[in-house]
Motif scaffolding. Structure first.
Motif, PDB file in Angstrom:
ATOM      1  N   HIS A   1     -45.483 -37.344 -16.086  1.00  0.00           N
ATOM      2  CA  HIS A   1     -46.045 -38.692 -16.120  1.00  0.00           C
ATOM      3  C   HIS A   1     -45.007 -39.632 -16.727  1.00  0.00           C
ATOM      4  O   HIS A   1     -44.676 -39.503 -17.906  1.00  0.00           O
ATOM      5  N   LEU A   2     -44.480 -40.559 -15.936  1.00  0.00           N
ATOM      6  CA  LEU A   2     -43.537 -41.557 -16.425  1.00  0.00           C
ATOM      7  C   LEU A   2     -44.217 -42.917 -16.459  1.00  0.00           C
ATOM      8  O   LEU A   2     -45.088 -43.207 -15.643  1.00  0.00           O
ATOM      9  N   TYR A   3     -43.775 -43.761 -17.407  1.00  0.00           N
ATOM     10  CA  TYR A   3     -44.521 -44.973 -17.730  1.00  0.00           C
ATOM     11  C   TYR A   3     -43.982 -46.245 -17.085  1.00  0.00           C
ATOM     12  O   TYR A   3     -44.495 -47.334 -17.345  1.00  0.00           O
ATOM     13  N   GLY A   4     -42.925 -46.135 -16.278  1.00  0.00           N
ATOM     14  CA  GLY A   4     -42.430 -47.312 -15.577  1.00  0.00           C
ATOM     15  C   GLY A   4     -41.665 -48.279 -16.445  1.00  0.00           C
ATOM     16  O   GLY A   4     -41.531 -49.462 -16.095  1.00  0.00           O
ATOM     17  N   LYS A   5     -41.131 -47.811 -17.566  1.00  0.00           N
ATOM     18  CA  LYS A   5     -40.329 -48.675 -18.438  1.00  0.00           C
ATOM     19  C   LYS A   5     -38.883 -48.673 -17.954  1.00  0.00           C
ATOM     20  O   LYS A   5     -38.301 -47.621 -17.717  1.00  0.00           O
ATOM     21  N   LYS A   6     -38.295 -49.859 -17.837  1.00  0.00           N
ATOM     22  CA  LYS A   6     -36.973 -49.977 -17.231  1.00  0.00           C
ATOM     23  C   LYS A   6     -35.846 -49.671 -18.211  1.00  0.00           C
ATOM     24  O   LYS A   6     -34.740 -49.327 -17.786  1.00  0.00           O
ATOM     25  N   THR A   7     -36.103 -49.817 -19.503  1.00  0.00           N
ATOM     26  CA  THR A   7     -35.040 -49.625 -20.492  1.00  0.00           C
ATOM     27  C   THR A   7     -35.421 -48.499 -21.435  1.00  0.00           C
ATOM     28  O   THR A   7     -36.477 -48.539 -22.073  1.00  0.00           O
ATOM     29  N   ALA A   8     -34.556 -47.488 -21.520  1.00  0.00           N
ATOM     30  CA  ALA A   8     -34.783 -46.362 -22.435  1.00  0.00           C
ATOM     31  C   ALA A   8     -34.067 -46.631 -23.748  1.00  0.00           C
ATOM     32  O   ALA A   8     -32.900 -47.036 -23.764  1.00  0.00           O
ATOM     33  N   ARG A   9     -34.786 -46.421 -24.851  1.00  0.00           N
ATOM     34  CA  ARG A   9     -34.198 -46.564 -26.182  1.00  0.00           C
ATOM     35  C   ARG A   9     -34.567 -45.352 -27.015  1.00  0.00           C
ATOM     36  O   ARG A   9     -35.611 -44.721 -26.785  1.00  0.00           O
ATOM     37  N   ILE A  10     -33.747 -45.051 -28.009  1.00  0.00           N
ATOM     38  CA  ILE A  10     -34.044 -43.935 -28.899  1.00  0.00           C
ATOM     39  C   ILE A  10     -35.401 -44.175 -29.563  1.00  0.00           C
ATOM     40  O   ILE A  10     -35.663 -45.251 -30.105  1.00  0.00           O
ATOM     41  N   GLY A  11     -36.273 -43.177 -29.494  1.00  0.00           N
ATOM     42  CA  GLY A  11     -37.586 -43.266 -30.108  1.00  0.00           C
ATOM     43  C   GLY A  11     -38.639 -43.950 -29.250  1.00  0.00           C
ATOM     44  O   GLY A  11     -39.818 -43.951 -29.617  1.00  0.00           O
ATOM     45  N   ARG A  12     -38.250 -44.518 -28.104  1.00  0.00           N
ATOM     46  CA  ARG A  12     -39.220 -45.201 -27.252  1.00  0.00           C
ATOM     47  C   ARG A  12     -39.930 -44.191 -26.355  1.00  0.00           C
ATOM     48  O   ARG A  12     -39.288 -43.357 -25.715  1.00  0.00           O
TER      49      ARG A  12
ATOM     50  N   GLY B   1     -52.930 -56.126 -23.183  1.00  0.00           N
ATOM     51  CA  GLY B   1     -51.811 -55.225 -23.434  1.00  0.00           C
ATOM     52  C   GLY B   1     -51.342 -54.589 -22.141  1.00  0.00           C
ATOM     53  O   GLY B   1     -52.154 -54.144 -21.334  1.00  0.00           O
ATOM     54  N   GLY B   2     -50.021 -54.544 -21.977  1.00  0.00           N
ATOM     55  CA  GLY B   2     -49.467 -54.068 -20.722  1.00  0.00           C
ATOM     56  C   GLY B   2     -48.550 -52.880 -20.845  1.00  0.00           C
ATOM     57  O   GLY B   2     -47.715 -52.649 -19.973  1.00  0.00           O
ATOM     58  N   GLY B   3     -48.701 -52.083 -21.914  1.00  0.00           N
ATOM     59  CA  GLY B   3     -47.857 -50.909 -22.101  1.00  0.00           C
ATOM     60  C   GLY B   3     -48.362 -49.717 -21.312  1.00  0.00           C
ATOM     61  O   GLY B   3     -49.150 -49.842 -20.370  1.00  0.00           O
ATOM     62  N   GLN B   4     -47.926 -48.509 -21.751  1.00  0.00           N
ATOM     63  CA  GLN B   4     -48.275 -47.311 -20.974  1.00  0.00           C
ATOM     64  C   GLN B   4     -49.766 -47.007 -21.006  1.00  0.00           C
ATOM     65  O   GLN B   4     -50.321 -46.506 -20.011  1.00  0.00           O
ATOM     66  N   LEU B   5     -50.443 -47.301 -22.101  1.00  0.00           N
ATOM     67  CA  LEU B   5     -51.879 -47.034 -22.150  1.00  0.00           C
ATOM     68  C   LEU B   5     -52.618 -47.967 -21.190  1.00  0.00           C
ATOM     69  O   LEU B   5     -53.556 -47.564 -20.499  1.00  0.00           O
ATOM     70  N   GLY B   6     -52.189 -49.227 -21.150  1.00  0.00           N
ATOM     71  CA  GLY B   6     -52.763 -50.155 -20.181  1.00  0.00           C
ATOM     72  C   GLY B   6     -52.455 -49.739 -18.753  1.00  0.00           C
ATOM     73  O   GLY B   6     -53.286 -49.904 -17.851  1.00  0.00           O
ATOM     74  N   ARG B   7     -51.273 -49.193 -18.537  1.00  0.00           N
ATOM     75  CA  ARG B   7     -50.897 -48.724 -17.199  1.00  0.00           C
ATOM     76  C   ARG B   7     -51.811 -47.585 -16.746  1.00  0.00           C
ATOM     77  O   ARG B   7     -52.304 -47.584 -15.608  1.00  0.00           O
ATOM     78  N   MET B   8     -52.041 -46.612 -17.639  1.00  0.00           N
ATOM     79  CA  MET B   8     -52.867 -45.472 -17.248  1.00  0.00           C
ATOM     80  C   MET B   8     -54.334 -45.875 -17.098  1.00  0.00           C
ATOM     81  O   MET B   8     -55.053 -45.316 -16.259  1.00  0.00           O
ATOM     82  N   PHE B   9     -54.793 -46.865 -17.887  1.00  0.00           N
ATOM     83  CA  PHE B   9     -56.125 -47.427 -17.662  1.00  0.00           C
ATOM     84  C   PHE B   9     -56.198 -48.065 -16.279  1.00  0.00           C
ATOM     85  O   PHE B   9     -57.171 -47.883 -15.535  1.00  0.00           O
ATOM     86  N   THR B  10     -55.176 -48.828 -15.918  1.00  0.00           N
ATOM     87  CA  THR B  10     -55.152 -49.511 -14.626  1.00  0.00           C
ATOM     88  C   THR B  10     -55.203 -48.509 -13.474  1.00  0.00           C
ATOM     89  O   THR B  10     -55.934 -48.704 -12.491  1.00  0.00           O
ATOM     90  N   ILE B  11     -54.443 -47.426 -13.598  1.00  0.00           N
ATOM     91  CA  ILE B  11     -54.452 -46.394 -12.562  1.00  0.00           C
ATOM     92  C   ILE B  11     -55.850 -45.797 -12.414  1.00  0.00           C
ATOM     93  O   ILE B  11     -56.362 -45.629 -11.302  1.00  0.00           O
ATOM     94  N   ALA B  12     -56.475 -45.475 -13.567  1.00  0.00           N
ATOM     95  CA  ALA B  12     -57.818 -44.887 -13.527  1.00  0.00           C
ATOM     96  C   ALA B  12     -58.829 -45.858 -12.934  1.00  0.00           C
ATOM     97  O   ALA B  12     -59.660 -45.494 -12.093  1.00  0.00           O
ATOM     98  N   ALA B  13     -58.768 -47.117 -13.374  1.00  0.00           N
ATOM     99  CA  ALA B  13     -59.733 -48.106 -12.900  1.00  0.00           C
ATOM    100  C   ALA B  13     -59.598 -48.334 -11.398  1.00  0.00           C
ATOM    101  O   ALA B  13     -60.598 -48.382 -10.664  1.00  0.00           O
ATOM    102  N   ARG B  14     -58.376 -48.454 -10.916  1.00  0.00           N
ATOM    103  CA  ARG B  14     -58.184 -48.718  -9.488  1.00  0.00           C
ATOM    104  C   ARG B  14     -58.582 -47.507  -8.653  1.00  0.00           C
ATOM    105  O   ARG B  14     -59.126 -47.657  -7.550  1.00  0.00           O
ATOM    106  N   ALA B  15     -58.326 -46.294  -9.191  1.00  0.00           N
ATOM    107  CA  ALA B  15     -58.758 -45.095  -8.470  1.00  0.00           C
ATOM    108  C   ALA B  15     -60.276 -45.049  -8.339  1.00  0.00           C
ATOM    109  O   ALA B  15     -60.810 -44.512  -7.356  1.00  0.00           O
ATOM    110  N   MET B  16     -60.986 -45.630  -9.314  1.00  0.00           N
ATOM    111  CA  MET B  16     -62.439 -45.637  -9.299  1.00  0.00           C
ATOM    112  C   MET B  16     -63.011 -46.823  -8.524  1.00  0.00           C
ATOM    113  O   MET B  16     -64.228 -46.972  -8.421  1.00  0.00           O
ATOM    114  N   GLY B  17     -62.135 -47.697  -7.994  1.00  0.00           N
ATOM    115  CA  GLY B  17     -62.589 -48.805  -7.167  1.00  0.00           C
ATOM    116  C   GLY B  17     -62.692 -50.141  -7.868  1.00  0.00           C
ATOM    117  O   GLY B  17     -63.192 -51.112  -7.286  1.00  0.00           O
TER     118      GLY B  17
END
Length: 377
Positions: free
Chosen positions: A337-348, A14-30
């Motif tokens: 905290h922004l999630y890096g999504k390129k397209t904004a939609r109502i409810g997204r 999965g590559g959404g915002q939760l995966g993004r924040m996991f990736t940030i945490a994991a890379r910060a930890m090495g």
């Protein structure tokens, strides 16, 4: 369980915002991260060391993930459970396919929770039109919810009569559903559990949650409930995690009823929107815990450093240009905290912000004013 240490490659389905924040945490930890997601513009894929652009059940991609990753986790419960089982034959997977499959189906989920001796709202499994021909008086007025793939209020219809329930079932395509009785709520709360194994379990402070149109709007921490209710919620969440022999981060959502009765609404086998406050207000956040539990390390401290209010940022506030971030970023106690999504939609869900303060009431007042300013620049 053998510890997986920094510089190892971790996998994320999965590559959404939760995966993004996991990736940030994991890379910060090495650690290094491989993300499997078919979207070439996935928020997590753009930050990962490796982005496998393939379907979640693609055999070749799963085999590459298993061959190159010391452990694999997921950011959402609708990943095919069979993909997790295939991966588990060759590498560590957390949470397990069995745990994820429970959360994929509301019928299985509610039956499992009730079987663990924990309270849920009165419900009926509705699998055919004939199931609506029985006496429904104990479940009306209620909410008819799709058993699978419903989220953020989608796939749910409020019903007051048998005729409305039958019409709603037809509207939902006569797919398996749960008819859940509507209850008189004082509030809604959630508990995030981090569990590596027996004796290696902790919970974050209880969050009080407010929703709009079925989507989480605001989380308030600490929740404005009695210490007794908060402790019972944490105990129930831990009891469920133990019953499931859960490994990873688990979110448990509760209804608080009149008389301070608690019933479990639903679970999510992953970090949760209501846990985003932990990014700024706790000694360790929920994504660090996801990394730690995946790697066999004991959960870190969940000590709350400050009262905090989290506000979701939906695509509704994106109009002709970016929202008025200067209003938010000019405040020293607000964190964006922004999630890096390129397209904004109502409810997204596009991001969130946290407001920290000396007291919940002042933080909430400030957060609501910021929300108003972003909605009405």
């Amino acid at each position: 369980m053998k510890h997986i240490l920094p510089n190892a490659m971790l996998g994320m389905l999965g590559g959404g915002q939760l995966g993004r924040m996991f990736t940030i945490a994991a890379r910060a930890m090495g650690y290094r991260v491989t993300v499997l997601d078919p979207d070439p513009e996935s928020p997590a894929g753009g930050l990962a060391d490796v982005h496998l652009r393939a379907a979640y059940d693609d055999p070749a991609a799963l085999d590459e993930l298993a061959a190159t990753c010391a452990a694999v986790t997921t950011e959402f419960e609708n990943v095919p459970a069979e993909s997790l089982r295939r991966l588990a034959e060759r590498t560590r997977v957390s949470p397990s396919a069995d745990s994820v499959s429970i959360a994929q189906d509301r019928i299985a989920e509610k039956r499992y929770i009730a079987g663990a001796g924990l309270a849920v709202a009165p419900f009926l499994a509705i699998e055919t039109a004939q199931d609506l021909e029985q006496d429904l008086s104990g479940h009306l007025p209620g909410i008819l919810k799709l058993a699978r793939l419903g989220y953020d209020g989608k796939g749910q219809i409020r019903v007051a009569t048998v005729a409305e329930a039958q019409a709603a079932f037809a509207q939902l395509g006569q797919k398996p559903c749960v008819l859940e009785r509507r209850l008189n709520l004082q509030t809604e709360v959630s508990v995030i559990v981090a569990r590596t194994g027996p004796g290696e379990t902790t919970t974050f402070p209880v969050a009080e949650n407010q929703h709009e149109a079925g989507i989480l709007d605001i989380s308030i921490v600490p929740a404005r409930i009695s210490p007794d209710v908060a402790q019972r919620a944490r105990d129930m969440a831990l009891q469920l995690a133990e019953a499931m022999d859960y490994r990873g981060v688990l979110a448990v959502e509760f209804f608080v009823l009149d008389g301070d009765e608690l019933v479990i609404n639903e679970i999510a086998p992953r970090p949760h929107n209501s846990g985003h406050y932990t990014l700024d207000a706790c000694l360790n956040d929920q994504f660090e815990q996801q990394v730690r539990t995946l790697c066999g390390l004991p959960p870190g401290s969940t000590r709350l450093l400050s009262p905090v209010v989290m506000v979701n940022l939906l695509g509704d506030i994106w109009r002709d240009d970016e929202p008025a971030w200067d209003k938010l970023l000019s405040l020293p106690n607000a964190k964006l905290h922004l999630y890096g999504k390129k397209t904004a939609r109502i409810g997204r869900k596009m991001g969130h912000f946290n407001v920290l303060g000396d007291a919940v009431d002042s933080a909430l007042a400030q957060a609501l004013e910021l929300k108003r300013m972003l909605q009405n620049p």
